[in-house]
Design a protein around this motif. Structure first.
Motif, short mmCIF file in Angstrom:
data_model
loop_
_atom_site.label_atom_id
_atom_site.label_comp_id
_atom_site.label_asym_id
_atom_site.label_seq_id
_atom_site.Cartn_x
_atom_site.Cartn_y
_atom_site.Cartn_z
N TRP A 7 1.02 -1.19 0.45
CA TRP A 7 0.16 0.20 -0.42
C TRP A 7 1.19 1.50 -0.06
N TYR A 8 0.30 2.64 -0.07
CA TYR A 8 0.73 3.77 -1.12
C TYR A 8 0.60 4.61 0.79
N ASN A 9 1.80 4.63 1.51
CA ASN A 9 1.52 5.50 2.38
C ASN A 9 1.38 7.15 1.98
N ILE A 10 0.93 8.18 2.56
CA ILE A 10 1.25 9.82 1.46
C ILE A 10 1.80 10.44 2.83
N LEU A 11 1.53 9.66 4.30
CA LEU A 11 1.79 10.54 5.57
C LEU A 11 3.15 11.29 5.09
N PRO A 12 4.29 10.58 4.91
CA PRO A 12 5.56 10.89 4.78
C PRO A 12 5.89 12.29 3.33
N ASP A 13 5.33 11.80 2.58
CA ASP A 13 5.08 13.18 1.39
C ASP A 13 4.60 14.18 1.11
N MET A 14 3.47 14.46 2.47
CA MET A 14 2.89 15.87 2.39
C MET A 14 3.96 17.02 2.39
N PRO A 15 3.21 18.04 2.58
CA PRO A 15 3.76 18.90 2.27
C PRO A 15 3.95 19.67 3.61
N THR A 16 2.24 19.35 4.22
CA THR A 16 2.35 19.88 5.80
C THR A 16 2.11 18.75 6.94
N PRO A 17 3.01 18.51 7.97
CA PRO A 17 3.22 17.76 8.33
C PRO A 17 1.54 17.06 8.89
N LEU A 18 0.80 16.29 9.35
CA LEU A 18 -0.67 15.82 9.41
C LEU A 18 -1.00 16.55 11.54
N SER A 19 -1.70 16.89 11.46
CA SER A 19 -1.49 17.28 13.44
C SER A 19 -2.33 16.19 13.20
N PRO A 20 -1.66 15.50 15.30
CA PRO A 20 -2.46 14.68 15.32
C PRO A 20 -3.47 14.55 16.25
N PRO A 21 -4.10 13.39 16.58
CA PRO A 21 -5.72 13.40 17.07
C PRO A 21 -5.23 14.29 18.51
N LEU A 22 -6.50 14.77 18.59
CA LEU A 22 -5.87 15.14 20.68
C LEU A 22 -7.04 13.94 21.24
N ASN A 23 -6.83 13.51 22.76
CA ASN A 23 -7.41 13.01 23.83
C ASN A 23 -8.35 14.72 24.36
N PRO A 24 -10.15 14.67 24.20
CA PRO A 24 -10.44 15.69 24.34
C PRO A 24 -10.09 15.63 26.11
N ALA A 25 -9.85 15.17 26.96
CA ALA A 25 -10.07 15.31 28.03
C ALA A 25 -8.53 16.47 28.52
N THR A 26 -7.25 16.02 27.91
CA THR A 26 -6.25 16.54 28.31
C THR A 26 -5.63 17.67 27.15
N ASN A 27 -6.64 17.70 26.07
CA ASN A 27 -5.93 17.56 25.04
C ASN A 27 -4.13 17.88 24.18
N GLU A 28 -4.13 17.16 25.21
CA GLU A 28 -2.15 16.35 24.28
C GLU A 28 -2.47 15.22 22.96
N PRO A 29 -1.81 15.06 22.55
CA PRO A 29 -1.78 13.73 20.83
C PRO A 29 -2.23 12.72 21.81
N VAL A 30 -3.00 11.74 20.98
CA VAL A 30 -3.17 10.04 21.40
C VAL A 30 -1.95 9.68 21.13
N GLY A 31 -2.34 8.73 21.91
CA GLY A 31 -0.65 7.65 22.30
C GLY A 31 -1.22 6.42 21.62
N PRO A 32 -0.35 5.24 21.14
CA PRO A 32 -0.43 4.37 20.44
C PRO A 32 -1.49 3.47 21.67
N GLN A 33 -1.53 3.58 23.24
CA GLN A 33 -1.76 3.11 24.30
C GLN A 33 -3.21 3.53 24.24
N ASP A 34 -3.75 4.45 24.08
CA ASP A 34 -4.96 4.86 24.44
C ASP A 34 -5.86 4.15 23.33
N LEU A 35 -5.15 4.23 21.89
CA LEU A 35 -6.16 2.81 20.75
C LEU A 35 -6.57 2.03 21.17
N ALA A 36 -5.36 1.52 21.92
CA ALA A 36 -5.13 -0.35 21.81
C ALA A 36 -6.65 -0.86 22.66
#
Ligand SMILES: *Cc1c(COP(=O)(O)O)cnc(C)c1O
Length: 435
Positions: free
Chosen positions: A17-46
């Motif tokens: 599969w082709y992943n466009i993320l490394p080729d994007m002109p502006t890096p993607l803004s991370p998803p945020l935890n609504p309670a803390t406003n901190e970026p969501v980490g892998p463990q939050d999604l597990a």
């Protein structure tokens, strides 16, 4: 010799599969935890996703290998055919060349199994026994029901109650593939019960159904959640469409000037366009990619680019995307698959950077285009896919004016065999332009 179908061999199914993320002109803004406003980490999604999909969601690898077990199942309908629309071109009297990639050949009738198969596979590998999901019109629910049955998983589908009642055959299809389908809001979850207490006659909504499916997955160890669009890993899986399309066009020595796809959450558009945008972002090719949306839910063309919830109830992480607001309830247009308040964060960022274009159409003009297409090419298009057809016809008619022989490629994301009620409404003359 004049070619109508451009086919690839089964062994030409892409290996990565082709992943466009490394080729994007502006890096993607991370998803945020609504309670803390901190970026969501892998463990939050597990709690609700398998680790392999979480890794794909954040990966910076340009290509990601497709496991053989997934390619084995893709063989049932992939590579999908590409058509040259000779008959449509003749009707339009355009000098443009129109090509379309047809994803309606999958058993579920749309592009959605491309990711459903992959998601079911990784969940099976990580020992899950059941997947929970929501479905509106039923396209995603039927794709996941197909995929789970292929890998011996159970599947629970929370189907928006009004669709459950109005689209009984999509429900039957899911049941045929072994899924448990319940009308949402249901009494099976706390969020469903709360809703039923307040509004016993609630027709349901995608937002409520998402809350129910997420809650089901979060409260059962053997169960994960699956989403049919919007997320990065879904865009990734759909790139098989564009990777094949590139090979097919190369066979006839063409490269598109326009690439067109309808946009609900963005996955079929991403699938057809990202492998070509890779060349554009490298600066080696110029191509105009156009995302087509209904003017009843004009997320890109009239929404705001900001952080918002993915669901109506506000349970999901915050995603930076074009949004109508998570409480926006789109009018009941026939293209149910395009009624989503937000959009893929990747597609949104590319639009914000004007790497891609977007346009919105009214539903009656979309159905008019669908009828022109069905009467020339023969294939009955889904109302969602017909948005792309309308745009392709518009571009072809522009070429007729200018005399330019442009190459137009669009994604025919699905067939409309379950949408005859919508065609009836169009022919009876009482279809309205809702916005
Ligand atoms: C679901 C669906 C869409 C819209 O979803 P995307 O994620 O934007 O692709 C478009 N066409 C068909 C046939 C669908 O089933």
């Amino acid at each position: 010799m004049k070619k109508t179908k451009i086919m690839l061999d089964e062994n030409d199914i892409p290996g990565k599969w082709y992943n466009i993320l490394p080729d994007m002109p502006t890096p993607l803004s991370p998803p945020l935890n609504p309670a803390t406003n901190e970026p969501v980490g892998p463990q939050d999604l597990a709690a609700i996703f398998p680790m392999e999909l979480i890794k794909q969601e954040m990966s910076q690898d340009r290509f990601i290998p497709i496991p053989d077990e997934i390619r084995e199942i893709y063989r049932s309908w992939r590579p999908s055919p590409m058509y040259r629309a000779h008959k449509l071109e003749a009707v339009l009297k355009t000098p443009a060349k129109i090509y379309y990639k047809y994803e309606g050949v999958s058993p579920a009738g749309s592009h959605k199994p491309n990711t459903a198969i992959a998601q079911a596979y990784y969940n099976m590998k990580e020992g899950k026994e059941r997947l929970a999901t929501e479905t509106g019109a039923g396209q995603w629910g039927s794709a996941l029901a197909l995929a789970t049955t292929m890998f011996g998983l159970k599947c629970s589908v929370y189907m928006v109650k009004i669709s459950f009642q109005q689209k009984p055959y999509r429900k039957s299809l899911m049941q045929l593939w072994g899924a448990d389908v319940v009308a949402s809001p249901s009494a099976l979850t706390q969020s469903g019960k709360k809703m039923l207490e307040k509004y016993p006659d609630s027709p349901g909504s995608l937002g409520i159904a998402i809350s129910e499916a997420v809650e089901d997955a979060a409260t059962h160890d053997n169960t994960n959640y699956a989403l049919g669009s919007v997320l990065n890993h879904v865009m990734l899986h759909q790139t098989v469409i564009g990777l094949e399309a590139k090979e097919q066009l190369a066979q006839v020595e063409e490269y598109p000037d326009y690439i067109i796809g309808s946009v609900g959450g963005g996955s079929n558009f991403a699938g057809i366009s990202f492998p070509f945008l890779m060349d554009k972002l490298k600066g080696s090719k110029d191509v105009t990619a156009i995302a087509v949306e209904p003017d009843a839910c004009p997320t890109l063309t009239a929404g705001e680019f900001r952080y918002d919830f993915g669901d109506t109830a506000g349970l999901t992480p915050l995603l930076k995307m074009y949004t109508m607001g998570h409480e926006y309830v789109p009018p009941e247009i026939h293209a149910g698959g395009l009624r989503y308040h937000g959009d893929s964060p990747i597609v949104s960022q590319l639009y914000a950077d004007r790497v891609i274009d977007a346009v919105a159409y009214r539903q009656t003009e979309v159905f008019e285009a669908a009828v022109t297409f069905a009467r020339s090419e023969g294939i009955v298009p889904a109302p969602e896919s017909s948005h792309a057809i309308k745009c392709a016809i518009d571009k072809a008619l522009e070429c007729k004016k200018t005399g330019e022989e442009k190459i137009i490629l669009f994604n025919l994301s699905g067939h409309g065999h379950f949408d005859m009620g919508s065609y009836d409404s169009y022919f009876s003359g009482d279809m309205k332009d809702l916005n």
